[in-house]
Structures are given as C-alpha cells and as structure tokens.
Design an enzyme around this catalytic site. Sequence first.
Site, PDB file in Angstrom:
ATOM      1  N   MET A  31       0.845  -1.197   0.000  1.00 38.95           N
ATOM      2  CA  MET A  31       0.000   0.000   0.000  1.00 38.95           C
ATOM      3  C   MET A  31       0.882   1.249   0.000  1.00 38.95           C
ATOM      4  SD  MET A  31      -3.480  -0.916   1.959  1.00 38.95           S
ATOM      5  CE  MET A  31      -2.929  -0.649   3.607  1.00 38.95           C
ATOM      6  N   HIS A  35       9.164   1.152   3.155  1.00 35.63           N
ATOM      7  CA  HIS A  35      10.265   1.217   4.124  1.00 35.63           C
ATOM      8  C   HIS A  35      11.124  -0.025   3.945  1.00 35.63           C
ATOM      9  CE1 HIS A  35       7.904  -1.692   6.349  1.00 35.63           C
ATOM     10  NE2 HIS A  35       6.871  -0.871   6.305  1.00 35.63           N
ATOM     11  N   GLU A  36      12.135  -0.158   4.825  1.00 38.63           N
ATOM     12  CA  GLU A  36      13.080  -1.286   4.711  1.00 38.63           C
ATOM     13  C   GLU A  36      12.384  -2.640   4.645  1.00 38.63           C
ATOM     14  OE1 GLU A  36      16.434  -1.409   4.589  1.00 38.63           O
ATOM     15  OE2 GLU A  36      16.575   0.769   4.481  1.00 38.63           O
ATOM     16  N   HIS A  38       9.519  -3.406   3.240  1.00 34.91           N
ATOM     17  CA  HIS A  38       9.080  -3.662   1.860  1.00 34.91           C
ATOM     18  C   HIS A  38      10.289  -3.955   0.957  1.00 34.91           C
ATOM     19  CE1 HIS A  38       5.726  -0.924   3.264  1.00 34.91           C
ATOM     20  NE2 HIS A  38       5.059  -1.959   2.822  1.00 34.91           N
ATOM     21  N   GLN A  62     -10.176  -2.543   2.623  1.00 34.74           N
ATOM     22  CA  GLN A  62      -9.678  -3.197   3.838  1.00 34.74           C
ATOM     23  C   GLN A  62      -9.669  -2.266   5.043  1.00 34.74           C
ATOM     24  OE1 GLN A  62      -5.803  -4.095   1.838  1.00 34.74           O
ATOM     25  NE2 GLN A  62      -4.912  -3.687   3.832  1.00 34.74           N
ATOM     26  N   GLN A 150       6.199 -11.631   6.861  1.00 29.48           N
ATOM     27  CA  GLN A 150       5.699 -12.398   8.016  1.00 29.48           C
ATOM     28  C   GLN A 150       5.109 -11.484   9.085  1.00 29.48           C
ATOM     29  OE1 GLN A 150       5.098 -15.497   8.675  1.00 29.48           O
ATOM     30  NE2 GLN A 150       4.719 -15.234  10.876  1.00 29.48           N
ATOM     31  N   SER A 187       7.168  -0.757  10.077  1.00 34.55           N
ATOM     32  CA  SER A 187       5.778  -0.663   9.636  1.00 34.55           C
ATOM     33  C   SER A 187       5.522   0.749   9.133  1.00 34.55           C
ATOM     34  CB  SER A 187       4.855  -0.953  10.827  1.00 34.55           C
ATOM     35  OG  SER A 187       3.547  -0.509  10.551  1.00 34.55           O
ATOM     36  N   SER A 188       4.644   0.855   8.158  1.00 35.12           N
ATOM     37  CA  SER A 188       4.294   2.197   7.661  1.00 35.12           C
ATOM     38  C   SER A 188       3.674   3.026   8.780  1.00 35.12           C
ATOM     39  CB  SER A 188       3.298   2.093   6.507  1.00 35.12           C
ATOM     40  OG  SER A 188       3.813   1.253   5.519  1.00 35.12           O
TER      41      SER A 188
HETATM   42  O1  PAF Z   1      -0.091  -5.759   3.439  1.00 32.13           O
HETATM   43  C1  PAF Z   1      -0.554  -4.809   2.774  1.00 32.13           C
HETATM   44  O2  PAF Z   1       0.087  -3.778   2.558  1.00 32.13           O
HETATM   45  C2  PAF Z   1      -1.959  -4.938   2.197  1.00 32.13           C
HETATM   46  O3  PAF Z   1      -2.787  -5.628   3.070  1.00 32.13           O
HETATM   47  C3  PAF Z   1      -1.975  -5.567   0.809  1.00 32.13           C
HETATM   48  C4  PAF Z   1      -1.483  -7.005   0.851  1.00 32.13           C
HETATM   49  C5  PAF Z   1      -1.108  -4.763  -0.148  1.00 32.13           C
HETATM   50  C6  PAF Z   1      -3.396  -5.595   0.246  1.00 32.13           C
HETATM   51  O4  PAF Z   1      -3.910  -4.310   0.100  1.00 32.13           O
END
Ligand code: PAF
Length: 282
Positions: A31, A35-36, A38, A62, A150, A187-188
């Site tokens: 989304m 950050h590190e 990702h 979501q 994870q 985490s974002s």
């Molecule tokens: O983990 C996330 O960033 C979101 O839940 C995802 C998998 C991109 C789905 O929108």
Amino acid sequence: MTTTITTVAAVREQVAAARVAGRRVALVPTMGALHEGHLALVAHAREVADVVVVSVFVNPMQFGPKDDFTRYPRDLDGDRGLLAEAGADVLFAPEATELLPDGRTQVRVTAGQIGDTLEGRVRPGHFDGVLTIVLKLLHVVGPDVVVFGQKDAQQVFLVRRMIRDLDVPVGLEVVQTIREDDGLARSSRNRYLDAGARRLARLVPAALDAAESAADRDADAMTAAAQSALAGEDGVVLDYLAVVDPATFRPVDDGYRGRALVLVAARVGGTRLIDNRFVHLG
Ligand code: PAF
C-alpha cells in the site's frame, strides 16, 4: 530502471511480454509508504524471479469506518525512488478508479472464520477486503510468485488459504520481519509515533521476548508474561496477545507442545502496532 504503470491493460501487456521471453515474474503487493521491510520483500522477489512488479494501492476495501484510510501515508514519488534503488522492474500504481471503478467490488472473497478472529475481530471485514484486492491483483498481474512479509502473519495465513482453497496458480514466498535496532518491527504506521510513543513501542517486541521466555511452561504462562511486560505503562494498551497453532491459526489447547506462533497487537500512543514470533512450546 523502474517503469511506472497505472493501467490494468499496460501491466498485463508488460507481464505477457516477460512471460513470452521465458522470464519468471514476482509480485510484491503493497500500500506504498515503503520502508526497509518492503525493500526486503523486493530483494527476495529479485532472488526468486527475473521480473519484479511492485503494486502500490491503498485499498479502501480493507479499511473500516473507524480506520485511517484518509490518514494512511501516501508518498508515490518517494516510493518510486526507493523502488528504483531496490531494482524493481515495474511499479504498478493504479488510480482507485482503474482498479475499483465502482468504489468497491460487489462480489468479494470471504476470509472465513479465521478472518473474524484477532485482527479481524478488531477490524471487521478487513481480511475480506485484503483477500479481494490481493486476488484482483493476482488476476491483473498474473505473477508466478507473490511475496508477503511475516509481520502480517494472519494476512499470510489467509492468503495461503485463499491460494489453496481457490486453486490460485501462484507460488507464495514469505519474508522475515525487518526490525529497528531496539526490535520494533518496521511498519508504515511507525511514522505516526511521536518520540514518547516511539520509546514505548519497543515494549511490543519486549512482550514477545517475555512470552518466549515462558514457552517452556504453557500458553497461559506465555500470555501472563507478555501481559506483565506491558502492564503499568501509560500509553500502551494491549488489544490482544494470542498463542496459536501456525497450521490452523486457532489458539493452542492446554498441553499443546510444538511450534507455536505468538501474536501481539497493542495501541501505543494511539497507533496500533502488531507483531508476532514463532516459538517452541513445551
Ligand atoms: O499488506 C498490505 O500492505 C496490504 O494488506 C496488501 C497485501 C497490499 C493488500 O492491500
């Protein structure tokens, strides 16, 4: 060079061309606000595939009414720069109108019972929204492999179930959580923590340490140890602490012995943080 693509037709064309050339394609769904953590997913995707597509889409389906959809951090230019450095081939960043022309889909994936527990109990409908958009992205991009972190353990469990239950033709790769020096999972949402909350946030991984140190007894002892690690700190509110069987995601029974997953969610200075750790129980 990272090519930015914003339409379904163009990303399909790009992936089809890669496939014709015999290249293996990985998708890293995100989304944004990268950050590190990702970038570790991108690095892993590069190891297992020839072409790496990273999607950036803040999925409205979501987020619940009380969630932070409008406040969710967005920084597409920053993301583009990081992805270029990380060697991603394609940034797929569709507008909401491209992926969800009606705002939401009418037909959805239902995450089932496990989707209503833990994160799903606090955020009703969250996992239906996640799975629906992940399935859409898999249909749109059509990768050989999809890569998840994870840190979102329940999401990983449910994506794995969806792939299995719905026979989705894709491989799943899971990458370990990347942490700050004091153990806080990247985490974002960490960017919402002010200095005081950031200091307290280290108590979340500390609760997992405490749980793990009681793993030679039983799940109740682990829960108590984790709770006492968080107790008495103003500004930290425990949402849940659970010890589950990783194969079923159900709480372990008394007397359970073997590999277990400890999950924690807490609000720190108003920001909700989650984390988890595999332990050996017994
Ligand atoms: O983990 C996330 O960033 C979101 O839940 C995802 C998998 C991109 C789905 O929108």
